[in-house]
Design a protein around this motif. Structure first.
Motif, PDB file in Angstrom:
ATOM      1  N   UNK A 190     -46.516   2.888 -10.276  1.00 19.87           N
ATOM      2  CA  UNK A 190     -47.320   3.074 -11.453  1.00 19.87           C
ATOM      3  C   UNK A 190     -48.508   3.649 -10.868  1.00 19.87           C
ATOM      4  N   UNK A 191     -49.073   3.633 -10.033  1.00 17.03           N
ATOM      5  CA  UNK A 191     -50.263   4.139  -9.896  1.00 17.03           C
ATOM      6  C   UNK A 191     -50.443   4.965  -8.473  1.00 17.03           C
ATOM      7  N   UNK A 192     -49.501   4.750  -7.643  1.00 18.73           N
ATOM      8  CA  UNK A 192     -49.530   5.423  -6.073  1.00 18.73           C
ATOM      9  C   UNK A 192     -48.351   6.265  -5.745  1.00 18.73           C
ATOM     10  N   UNK A 198     -46.271  12.092  -1.270  1.00 18.97           N
ATOM     11  CA  UNK A 198     -47.077  13.190  -0.348  1.00 18.97           C
ATOM     12  C   UNK A 198     -46.862  12.800   1.224  1.00 18.97           C
ATOM     13  N   UNK A 199     -46.726  11.504   1.517  1.00 20.38           N
ATOM     14  CA  UNK A 199     -46.744  11.095   2.832  1.00 20.38           C
ATOM     15  C   UNK A 199     -45.284  11.287   3.416  1.00 20.38           C
ATOM     16  N   UNK A 200     -44.101  11.650   2.751  1.00 20.67           N
ATOM     17  CA  UNK A 200     -42.826  11.889   3.066  1.00 20.67           C
ATOM     18  C   UNK A 200     -42.691  12.708   4.380  1.00 20.67           C
ATOM     19  N   UNK A 201     -43.179  13.782   4.104  1.00 17.80           N
ATOM     20  CA  UNK A 201     -42.810  14.789   5.162  1.00 17.80           C
ATOM     21  C   UNK A 201     -43.451  14.278   6.616  1.00 17.80           C
ATOM     22  N   UNK A 202     -44.713  13.395   6.822  1.00 19.52           N
ATOM     23  CA  UNK A 202     -45.143  13.059   7.797  1.00 19.52           C
ATOM     24  C   UNK A 202     -44.142  11.608   8.422  1.00 19.52           C
ATOM     25  N   UNK A 203     -43.591  11.190   7.395  1.00 19.24           N
ATOM     26  CA  UNK A 203     -43.034   9.792   7.977  1.00 19.24           C
ATOM     27  C   UNK A 203     -41.705  10.186   8.420  1.00 19.24           C
ATOM     28  N   UNK A 204     -40.963  11.217   7.997  1.00 17.63           N
ATOM     29  CA  UNK A 204     -39.761  11.829   8.536  1.00 17.63           C
ATOM     30  C   UNK A 204     -39.830  13.085   9.163  1.00 17.63           C
ATOM     31  N   UNK A 205     -40.787  13.264  10.325  1.00 19.32           N
ATOM     32  CA  UNK A 205     -40.655  14.442  10.874  1.00 19.32           C
ATOM     33  C   UNK A 205     -39.519  15.019  11.552  1.00 19.32           C
ATOM     34  N   UNK A 245     -45.609   2.462   9.269  1.00 19.53           N
ATOM     35  CA  UNK A 245     -46.622   3.450   8.568  1.00 19.53           C
ATOM     36  C   UNK A 245     -46.815   3.255   7.061  1.00 19.53           C
ATOM     37  N   UNK A 246     -46.091   2.520   6.259  1.00 19.38           N
ATOM     38  CA  UNK A 246     -46.250   2.310   4.846  1.00 19.38           C
ATOM     39  C   UNK A 246     -47.310   1.367   4.829  1.00 19.38           C
ATOM     40  N   UNK A 247     -47.057   0.160   5.701  1.00 19.37           N
ATOM     41  CA  UNK A 247     -47.955  -0.932   5.601  1.00 19.37           C
ATOM     42  C   UNK A 247     -49.475  -0.549   6.023  1.00 19.37           C
ATOM     43  N   UNK A 248     -49.502   0.268   6.887  1.00 15.67           N
ATOM     44  CA  UNK A 248     -50.725   0.585   7.652  1.00 15.67           C
ATOM     45  C   UNK A 248     -51.623   1.608   6.606  1.00 15.67           C
ATOM     46  N   UNK A 249     -50.923   2.496   6.099  1.00 19.70           N
ATOM     47  CA  UNK A 249     -51.261   3.574   4.965  1.00 19.70           C
ATOM     48  C   UNK A 249     -51.728   2.879   3.622  1.00 19.70           C
ATOM     49  N   UNK A 253     -47.525  -5.055   1.144  1.00 22.36           N
ATOM     50  CA  UNK A 253     -46.057  -5.176   2.269  1.00 22.36           C
ATOM     51  C   UNK A 253     -44.857  -4.670   1.366  1.00 22.36           C
ATOM     52  N   UNK A 254     -44.107  -4.136   2.078  1.00 17.38           N
ATOM     53  CA  UNK A 254     -42.898  -3.427   1.596  1.00 17.38           C
ATOM     54  C   UNK A 254     -41.472  -3.914   2.186  1.00 17.38           C
ATOM     55  N   UNK A 255     -40.635  -3.793   1.341  1.00 21.37           N
ATOM     56  CA  UNK A 255     -39.330  -4.154   2.047  1.00 21.37           C
ATOM     57  C   UNK A 255     -38.447  -2.838   2.113  1.00 21.37           C
ATOM     58  N   UNK A 256     -37.914  -2.343   3.133  1.00 26.89           N
ATOM     59  CA  UNK A 256     -37.325  -1.173   3.288  1.00 26.89           C
ATOM     60  C   UNK A 256     -35.779  -1.511   3.522  1.00 26.89           C
ATOM     61  N   UNK A 257     -34.791  -0.815   3.021  1.00 22.28           N
ATOM     62  CA  UNK A 257     -33.495  -0.988   3.047  1.00 22.28           C
ATOM     63  C   UNK A 257     -32.882   0.198   3.571  1.00 22.28           C
TER      64      UNK A 257
END
Length: 513
Positions: A190-192, A198-205, A245-249, A253-257
């Motif tokens: 909703x907010x972020x 914007x962070x996706x390119x850095x997370x999937x280099x 990466x997501x948790x630190x940024x 907490x996130x669940x990734x599948x």
């Protein structure tokens, strides 16, 4: 008005349910069926929102009817009612996707509570459908929106023409791809959402990001192009890297599948369905976690007989009023669950509800609290939270005392926090921690007591304050936005206009005229 199909071979039971619906003016159009066969015919030829069925019926029982109804109408809300303690039925029902259980004989309070929850689900889905239709009308000419719509259709398995995919230059069905689902506990997107993208390119280099689509306030999906170097070990590493990466940024907490490799729209749909099933396992984790569409999270497969052993031991101690020993057995049960995370969550909550009921029965007191405590159990969002609820009951019974704060007083405390701290970045989780409740239960209780969601109330309160400051002070609009909790001036102006239909400047001019 919603449509409900009531199924019971006993006419007197159907009449009793109809009487409750009429007495309390529930917004339901009622259709009756005296057998599973007749009910199935109605479902094949008509549209229904809710199926309310007895389990024990001749020829076709309620579970078979629920299974076939789910195949016919995946969105159907299914409620079953049965005699107390029928665990075998509960085990089967978890695989069908039953929305709620009601114990027979049906109590008026329990029936109304369950129907309120199911009707709320129907209303939310209807609102979501209307909202999506409005989005479609407003953005149907936009290329990005069209791409998102097609991606969502592919994920949902909806029929698509090949030229729709080709015209939008979607390469996800031409090249081997991997699906990565990000799921947050709060309304993160909703907010972020824009910042996240914007962070996706850095997370999937090392990968080409083929597509990105937001699914809802809590979830987004990323499609990345595969190469031959991505084996099972590399997939594990990718998941762990993304988790950190997501948790630190975002400090959330996130669940990734992660899916298996896909290269057709049919495979994409099947993997998405499997990912949704796998995500249920996040209940067993209190922190960020990586799961897989194959259903493996590096834990061993669940053994139902092990669970039944613990249940039998807990029952024995409760019957003997050995609350301390029952508590120790519950500790061991949850330790085992933490190691083996494959017991279905719906069944686990059903088991805990049954244990709670036996504790009440054993102590011969506080029976009026059963519905509220059961609601706490079913609203729990993590294994630790569920254990805490059950242990609290056990130890407090050991001391022959149980106190539950009343809903009205709780909401008064919550409103007090909102009214005092609306200028800050308050969230459902933050306020829930203040009043010692789980976020999911507070969300349910807040809507029940106030008639609107937590975030909707906070937004409304902030904008009312903003409007007052605009029309009765000379504060700068940028200062007002910060005063009511929005650090981004442009974002504040955008959602203010969506809310009132006027920009902040126009509202100020109108107030002074």
């Amino acid at each position: 008005m919603y449509s409900i199909l009531i199924v019971d071979n006993e006419r007197i039971d159907r009449e009793g349910i109809k009487l409750l619906i009429q007495k309390f003016n529930l917004p339901l159009h009622v259709t009756e069926a005296d057998s599973g066969k007749q009910a199935l015919a109605y479902l094949q030829n008509g549209e229904f929102d809710i199926l309310l069925s007895d389990i024990k019926m001749p020829i076709m029982d309620g579970l078979e009817l629920a299974q076939r109804a789910r195949e016919l109408k995946p969105q159907l809300k299914i409620v079953i009612f049965s005699a107390y303690g029928e665990f075998d039925y509960a085990k089967q029902a978890i695989h069908i996707g039953v929305a709620q259980y009601i114990l027979k004989p049906i109590r008026m309070e329990e029936f109304l509570k369950v129907m309120d929850q199911v009707l709320s689900l129907c209303k939310e889905e209807e609102e979501a459908r209307v909202h999506n239709e409005m989005l479609l009308r407003g953005y149907k000419k936009g290329l990005q929106y069209e791409k998102e719509k097609v991606l969502l259709d592919i994920l949902q398995g909806n029929e698509l023409e090949n030229n729709q995919i080709n015209e939008l230059k979607l390469h996800i069905v031409e090249k081997p791809a991997l699906l990565v689902l990000f799921d947050f506990k709060d309304r993160f997107f909703d907010t972020r959402g824009a910042e996240f993208e914007q962070h996706l390119p850095a997370w999937f280099p090392a990968f080409a990001v083929l597509e990105y689509v937001n699914l809802n306030e809590y979830q987004s999906m990323v499609f990345i192009q595969l190469d031959d170097s991505l084996d099972s070990a590399s997939t594990d590493q990718l998941g762990e890297m993304l988790k950190h990466a997501v948790t630190d940024t975002f400090k959330s907490n996130v669940c990734i599948v992660l899916s298996n490799p896909v290269n057709s729209k049919e495979q994409i749909h099947m993997e998405y369905m499997n990912m949704e099933k796998s995500i249920e396992s996040k209940f067993f984790y209190d922190r960020s976690v990586v799961l897989f569409s194959s259903g493996t999270d590096k834990a061993t497969q669940s053994n139902m007989s092990d669970a039944e052993f613990y249940i039998a031991q807990m029952d024995r101690h409760i019957e003997l009023r050995e609350y301390s020993e029952a508590g120790k057995m519950i500790e061991q049960f949850f330790d085992a669950l933490q190691m083996d995370r494959k017991l279905p969550v719906t069944y686990l909550k059903f088991v805990c509800t049954s244990i709670m009921q036996k504790l009440f029965k054993s102590s011969d007191r506080h029976h009026q609290l059963i519905p509220d405590m059961a609601e706490n159990i079913y609203a729990s969002s993590t294994l630790l939270e569920l254990k805490s609820i059950l242990m609290q009951i056990v130890w407090q019974y050991g001391e022959n005392a149980l106190a539950v704060k009343q809903g009205g007083k709780l909401i008064t405390d919550v409103l007090d926090v909102i009214h005092k701290e609306y200028s800050n970045d308050i969230s459902l989780e933050y306020v829930a921690d203040k009043v010692y409740l789980s976020p999911s239960y507070l969300s349910h209780l807040f809507k029940k007591e106030t008639g609107q969601s937590f975030m909707k109330y906070v937004t409304s309160f902030r904008f009312n304050k903003a409007l007052d400051l605009l029309q009765n002070t000379n504060m700068k609009i940028s200062d007002i936005s910060r005063e009511v909790g929005y650090n981004s001036h442009s974002y504040f102006c955008s959602i203010f206009k969506n809310y009132y239909g006027l920009s902040p400047a126009q509202s100020r001019e109108r107030g002074s005229s």
